[in-house]
Motif scaffolding. Structure first.
Motif, PDB file in Angstrom:
ATOM      1  N   SER A 216       0.819  -1.223   0.000  1.00 44.95           N
ATOM      2  CA  SER A 216       0.000   0.000   0.000  1.00 44.95           C
ATOM      3  C   SER A 216       0.849   1.267   0.000  1.00 44.95           C
ATOM      4  O   SER A 216       0.662   2.157   0.818  1.00 44.95           O
ATOM      5  CB  SER A 216      -0.956  -0.018   1.197  1.00 44.95           C
ATOM      6  OG  SER A 216      -1.818  -1.132   1.110  1.00 44.95           O
ATOM      7  N   THR A 218       1.146   3.434  -2.779  1.00 49.94           N
ATOM      8  CA  THR A 218       0.508   4.561  -3.482  1.00 49.94           C
ATOM      9  C   THR A 218      -1.008   4.362  -3.539  1.00 49.94           C
ATOM     10  O   THR A 218      -1.516   3.237  -3.433  1.00 49.94           O
ATOM     11  CB  THR A 218       1.015   4.669  -4.934  1.00 49.94           C
ATOM     12  OG1 THR A 218       0.664   3.468  -5.628  1.00 49.94           O
ATOM     13  CG2 THR A 218       2.518   4.875  -4.989  1.00 49.94           C
ATOM     14  N   ARG A 219      -1.713   5.468  -3.789  1.00 48.54           N
ATOM     15  CA  ARG A 219      -3.170   5.397  -3.950  1.00 48.54           C
ATOM     16  C   ARG A 219      -3.534   4.556  -5.181  1.00 48.54           C
ATOM     17  O   ARG A 219      -4.471   3.767  -5.150  1.00 48.54           O
ATOM     18  CB  ARG A 219      -3.720   6.824  -4.100  1.00 48.54           C
ATOM     19  CG  ARG A 219      -5.214   6.931  -3.935  1.00 48.54           C
ATOM     20  CD  ARG A 219      -5.689   8.375  -4.014  1.00 48.54           C
ATOM     21  NE  ARG A 219      -5.068   9.264  -3.040  1.00 48.54           N
ATOM     22  CZ  ARG A 219      -5.392   9.306  -1.751  1.00 48.54           C
ATOM     23  NH1 ARG A 219      -6.338   8.510  -1.285  1.00 48.54           N
ATOM     24  NH2 ARG A 219      -4.796  10.138  -0.924  1.00 48.54           N
ATOM     25  N   VAL A 222      -3.540   0.887  -4.432  1.00 52.04           N
ATOM     26  CA  VAL A 222      -4.708   0.457  -3.657  1.00 52.04           C
ATOM     27  C   VAL A 222      -5.951   0.435  -4.546  1.00 52.04           C
ATOM     28  O   VAL A 222      -6.736  -0.536  -4.525  1.00 52.04           O
ATOM     29  CB  VAL A 222      -4.917   1.381  -2.435  1.00 52.04           C
ATOM     30  CG1 VAL A 222      -6.197   1.004  -1.691  1.00 52.04           C
ATOM     31  CG2 VAL A 222      -3.715   1.305  -1.495  1.00 52.04           C
ATOM     32  N   GLU A 223      -6.128   1.465  -5.379  1.00 48.80           N
ATOM     33  CA  GLU A 223      -7.317   1.527  -6.245  1.00 48.80           C
ATOM     34  C   GLU A 223      -7.334   0.360  -7.236  1.00 48.80           C
ATOM     35  O   GLU A 223      -8.374  -0.258  -7.466  1.00 48.80           O
ATOM     36  CB  GLU A 223      -7.348   2.878  -6.992  1.00 48.80           C
ATOM     37  CG  GLU A 223      -7.831   4.004  -6.088  1.00 48.80           C
ATOM     38  CD  GLU A 223      -7.641   5.391  -6.699  1.00 48.80           C
ATOM     39  OE1 GLU A 223      -7.102   5.486  -7.826  1.00 48.80           O
ATOM     40  OE2 GLU A 223      -8.031   6.377  -6.024  1.00 48.80           O
ATOM     41  N   THR A 232      -7.943  -4.657  -0.498  1.00 50.44           N
ATOM     42  CA  THR A 232      -6.767  -3.787  -0.428  1.00 50.44           C
ATOM     43  C   THR A 232      -5.508  -4.667  -0.551  1.00 50.44           C
ATOM     44  O   THR A 232      -5.574  -5.883  -0.330  1.00 50.44           O
ATOM     45  CB  THR A 232      -6.695  -3.041   0.918  1.00 50.44           C
ATOM     46  OG1 THR A 232      -6.463  -4.011   1.961  1.00 50.44           O
ATOM     47  CG2 THR A 232      -7.984  -2.271   1.204  1.00 50.44           C
ATOM     48  N   VAL A 253       1.229   3.328   3.387  1.00 52.48           N
ATOM     49  CA  VAL A 253       0.846   4.742   3.338  1.00 52.48           C
ATOM     50  C   VAL A 253      -0.676   4.884   3.287  1.00 52.48           C
ATOM     51  O   VAL A 253      -1.266   5.638   4.053  1.00 52.48           O
ATOM     52  CB  VAL A 253       1.484   5.428   2.104  1.00 52.48           C
ATOM     53  CG1 VAL A 253       0.967   6.856   1.948  1.00 52.48           C
ATOM     54  CG2 VAL A 253       3.016   5.427   2.240  1.00 52.48           C
ATOM     55  N   HIS A 254      -1.301   4.142   2.355  1.00 59.45           N
ATOM     56  CA  HIS A 254      -2.751   4.279   2.156  1.00 59.45           C
ATOM     57  C   HIS A 254      -3.436   3.074   2.791  1.00 59.45           C
ATOM     58  O   HIS A 254      -3.651   2.049   2.147  1.00 59.45           O
ATOM     59  CB  HIS A 254      -3.058   4.394   0.663  1.00 59.45           C
ATOM     60  CG  HIS A 254      -2.416   5.608   0.056  1.00 59.45           C
ATOM     61  ND1 HIS A 254      -2.959   6.869   0.157  1.00 59.45           N
ATOM     62  CD2 HIS A 254      -1.233   5.767  -0.593  1.00 59.45           C
ATOM     63  CE1 HIS A 254      -2.154   7.748  -0.417  1.00 59.45           C
ATOM     64  NE2 HIS A 254      -1.100   7.104  -0.876  1.00 59.45           N
ATOM     65  N   THR A 256      -6.572   1.477   5.356  1.00 62.88           N
ATOM     66  CA  THR A 256      -7.892   1.663   5.968  1.00 62.88           C
ATOM     67  C   THR A 256      -7.803   1.262   7.441  1.00 62.88           C
ATOM     68  O   THR A 256      -6.818   0.643   7.878  1.00 62.88           O
ATOM     69  CB  THR A 256      -8.930   0.756   5.291  1.00 62.88           C
ATOM     70  OG1 THR A 256      -8.545  -0.609   5.540  1.00 62.88           O
ATOM     71  CG2 THR A 256      -8.988   0.993   3.778  1.00 62.88           C
ATOM     72  N   ASN A 277       8.432   8.515   0.330  1.00 59.84           N
ATOM     73  CA  ASN A 277       6.999   8.777   0.147  1.00 59.84           C
ATOM     74  C   ASN A 277       6.743  10.215  -0.285  1.00 59.84           C
ATOM     75  O   ASN A 277       5.865  10.494  -1.099  1.00 59.84           O
ATOM     76  CB  ASN A 277       6.213   8.477   1.436  1.00 59.84           C
ATOM     77  CG  ASN A 277       6.253   7.017   1.845  1.00 59.84           C
ATOM     78  OD1 ASN A 277       6.043   6.690   3.013  1.00 59.84           O
ATOM     79  ND2 ASN A 277       6.529   6.124   0.915  1.00 59.84           N
ATOM     80  N   SER A 282       4.022   9.861  -2.985  1.00 62.25           N
ATOM     81  CA  SER A 282       3.159   8.728  -2.648  1.00 62.25           C
ATOM     82  C   SER A 282       2.143   9.063  -1.566  1.00 62.25           C
ATOM     83  O   SER A 282       1.076   8.456  -1.493  1.00 62.25           O
ATOM     84  CB  SER A 282       4.011   7.537  -2.197  1.00 62.25           C
ATOM     85  OG  SER A 282       4.924   7.173  -3.215  1.00 62.25           O
ATOM     86  N   GLY A 283       2.505   9.992  -0.686  1.00 61.55           N
ATOM     87  CA  GLY A 283       1.570  10.344   0.394  1.00 61.55           C
ATOM     88  C   GLY A 283       2.205  10.210   1.755  1.00 61.55           C
ATOM     89  O   GLY A 283       3.409   9.976   1.872  1.00 61.55           O
TER      90      GLY A 283
END
Ligand code: NI
Length: 432
Positions: A216, A218-219, A222-223, A232, A253-254, A256, A277, A282-283
């Motif tokens: 996880s 990057t967004r 995950v998407e 996920t 990073v991303h 839940t 990151n 990446s976040g």
């Protein structure tokens, strides 16, 4: 026998720094931490053995060595080769094609350069994921540093052959170099090793090894995972059986709330890489939230193509600032940072007797010079270290009782030769 005398000694977050102590090292271990006895000559052993070697730590902090919980050491060969790009194009257009041109010997020299940089900044152990890890093992064994090495695995024709490489590497190196080397299994990530995740987990279970994986980051990752599997990346890893063995997960990073609960339940250790990151866009990992949930979070630099250095003090400072940035100034206080970069890191790598200054622990110690202007005054040494200390303030480094650097001078590696080799090899690799 070595005695480290003077200075301020870090005894962990509860006790903080203490003065007036000396640390006794016999062989690779710390055997005593006691009030210092500066007025007496150090007693030689009754057997008439050699007198103790005294390391004077006056004017220094004495700490457990830093543990870099996630890197790709030989990526030093690609430092400043490709910058200012997002993770996916950076990997597919720049990094992977260059890596395909690297030879085993390149990996050896690139690893040695990383090791020199790490020793100079006070890092005494690192978790690595890359290819030709036998060459990194060679560099670790020769240099005297400590490491947990994970041969990277990705889907494709070579997957089965790579599993065999892991077996051979484990048979040759796991527990070797006086216990300084551990082998882990390194499925790169669910999006690059989706077919092989469960096989990697089975092999790790069979060989009694831990797993090192990216999760996880990057967004986009995950998407795409949600679109493809309805899960996920952390759920994908869990379903594949990865968490049935001890796991070190880089990034997270991303995540839940459900992901954090899975990490906690399976005691997955997280390696937080704030610079990478930030640089790859990446976040920001929810580090404070994961720590509060009871997840162990250690600090890593990631590779030098996405950082671009291996300075653990700088990395940890950025971790602290990033956690505090959005109106949370109490997040990641200096003492917590120090635990994350030492004992939490050691646990994340699977070294149970590393990361503290206490009898029975491995003598992995560093001396940090506090004489500079940026250290003055010294109200709170932990705060000075995390918020104003520099990697170059580390002067002396001991791993498993052996001096790797003394007053700024490297003892085990020929720095000039290594820099020369890497310059030459990097030129060849860059030429497409
Ligand atoms: Ni990485």
């Amino acid at each position: 026998m070595k005695v480290i005398r003077g200075g301020r000694v870090w005894l962990g977050a509860a006790e903080g720094f203490r003065e007036g102590l000396e640390i006794v090292v016999e062989g690779s271990r710390i055997t005593d931490v006691r009030p210092s006895q500066p007025d007496q000559p150090t007693p030689s052993q009754e057997t008439g053995a050699r007198e103790a070697e005294v390391i004077d730590a006056t004017g220094h902090l004495v700490l457990p060595g830093f543990v870099n919980a996630h890197t790709h050491a030989a990526m030093t060969l690609l430092r400043s080769y490709a910058d200012d790009m997002a993770l996916h194009p950076w990997l597919t257009e720049a990094i992977w094609p260059a890596e395909a041109r690297m030879t085993p010997e390149d990996i050896y020299w690139g690893s040695l350069l990383a090791i020199i940089e790490m020793i100079r900044g006070g890092t005494t152990a690192f978790a690595d994921m890359y290819f030709f890890e036998d060459q990194t093992a060679r560099a670790v064994a020769e240099s005297g540093i400590r490491a947990a090495l994970a041969p990277g695995l990705v889907d494709g024709e070579a997957f089965e052959a790579r599993l065999q490489t892991v077996r051979e590497l484990a048979a040759t190196w796991h527990g070797e170099a006086g216990g300084r080397i551990r082998i882990m299994v390194g499925p790169h990530a669910p999006y690059t090793a989706s077919q092989g995740l469960s096989r990697a987990a089975e092999l790790a279970g069979e060989l009694g090894l831990a797993i090192h994986i990216h999760l996880s980051e990057t967004r986009k990752e995950v998407e795409e995972s949600l679109a493809q599997h309805g899960l996920t990346p952390i759920q994908v890893a869990e379903r594949a059986g990865v968490f049935q063995v001890p796991t070190l997960a880089a990034h997270c990073v991303h995540v839940t709330d459900g992901d954090v609960e899975l990490l906690r339940e399976h005691r997955v250790k997280v390696a937080h890489n704030p610079t990478s990151n930030m640089k790859l866009g990446s976040g920001r990992a929810p580090v404070q939230k994961m720590l509060q949930a009871g997840v162990l979070v250690a600090i890593g630099t990631d590779g030098t193509a996405s950082n671009n250095d291996l300075d653990m003090l700088e990395e940890t400072r950025l971790a602290a600032f990033l956690a505090k940035m959005e109106e949370a100034p109490q997040a990641l206080p200096a003492a917590t940072c120090l635990e994350m970069m030492t004992v939490y890191g050691a646990e994340a790598l699977g070294f149970a007797d590393v990361g503290r200054i206490a009898p029975g622990y491995q003598a992995d110690l560093i001396l940090v010079d506090t004489s500079g202007p940026h250290w003055t005054p010294l109200f709170d040494p932990a705060a000075n270290l995390i918020y104003s200390g520099k990697g170059a303030d580390v002067k002396t480094v001991v791993v498993a009782g052996e001096l790797l650097m003394e007053r700024g001078e490297l003892k085990t590696v020929d720095e000039e030769r290594v820099l020369h080799e890497v310059r030459q090899r990097a030129q060849r690799i860059a030429r497409a």
